[in-house]
Design an enzyme around this catalytic site. Sequence first.
Site, PDB file in Angstrom:
ATOM      1  N   PRO A 297     -38.688 112.646  60.311  1.00  0.00           N
ATOM      2  CA  PRO A 297     -39.523 113.414  59.376  1.00  0.00           C
ATOM      3  C   PRO A 297     -41.012 113.513  59.713  1.00  0.00           C
ATOM      4  O   PRO A 297     -41.866 112.970  59.029  1.00  0.00           O
ATOM      5  CB  PRO A 297     -39.295 112.680  58.057  1.00  0.00           C
ATOM      6  CG  PRO A 297     -39.045 111.266  58.467  1.00  0.00           C
ATOM      7  CD  PRO A 297     -38.300 111.348  59.765  1.00  0.00           C
ATOM      8  N   CYS A 298     -41.334 114.277  60.745  1.00  0.00           N
ATOM      9  CA  CYS A 298     -42.731 114.485  61.123  1.00  0.00           C
ATOM     10  C   CYS A 298     -43.488 115.287  60.067  1.00  0.00           C
ATOM     11  O   CYS A 298     -44.719 115.247  60.030  1.00  0.00           O
ATOM     12  CB  CYS A 298     -42.825 115.133  62.495  1.00  0.00           C
ATOM     13  SG  CYS A 298     -41.842 116.626  62.688  1.00  0.00           S
TER      14      CYS A 298
END
Length: 179
Positions: free
Chosen positions: A135-136
């Site tokens: 989850p950047c």
Amino acid sequence: MYYSTQYSSPVGLITLASYNDQLVGLWLEGQKYFADTIPNNLKEHHNLAIFNLTKQWLDNYFAGNNPSIDTLPMAPIGGDFRQCVWQILCEIPYGSVITYGEIAKKVAERMQKSSMSSQAVGGAVGHNPISIIIPCHRVVGANGNLTGYAGGINKKIQLLELEGANLTNLYIPKTSTAP
């Protein structure tokens, strides 16, 4: 052989890539650094077990659930520094955000360094080859700046809203700062 398939999502068309029954890529249409970690051309193959599992994960995610990433065999391609950053991304709780500076401190600690550059961390975050699942989109700049999402700021906001993140203190920068 590297294989690919596509998935239609609320944030647009997504391309998945696999190698040896492991997920090695997930990119949003138009994303910067699209497939830049894949050493060969991708061959389309739509019915691999890893793709079916990943699509099921994505269905759950876009339904507003919080599926565990531990259920997916992933093998993002990158050096030790990037792997360290991506591991930290995997630890960011659903619906939460963290700053590049906070990640830099964690990376420095894990790599036994006195400090780490937030800009270097930003480069590793931007080159994350498995967007959404790693989850950047949960990483923000100092003071709540919604900066640096290779998939586009609007998609970053959509993903954070889907997760129910508190966006009150976050803002869109006047100019793009994506790595």
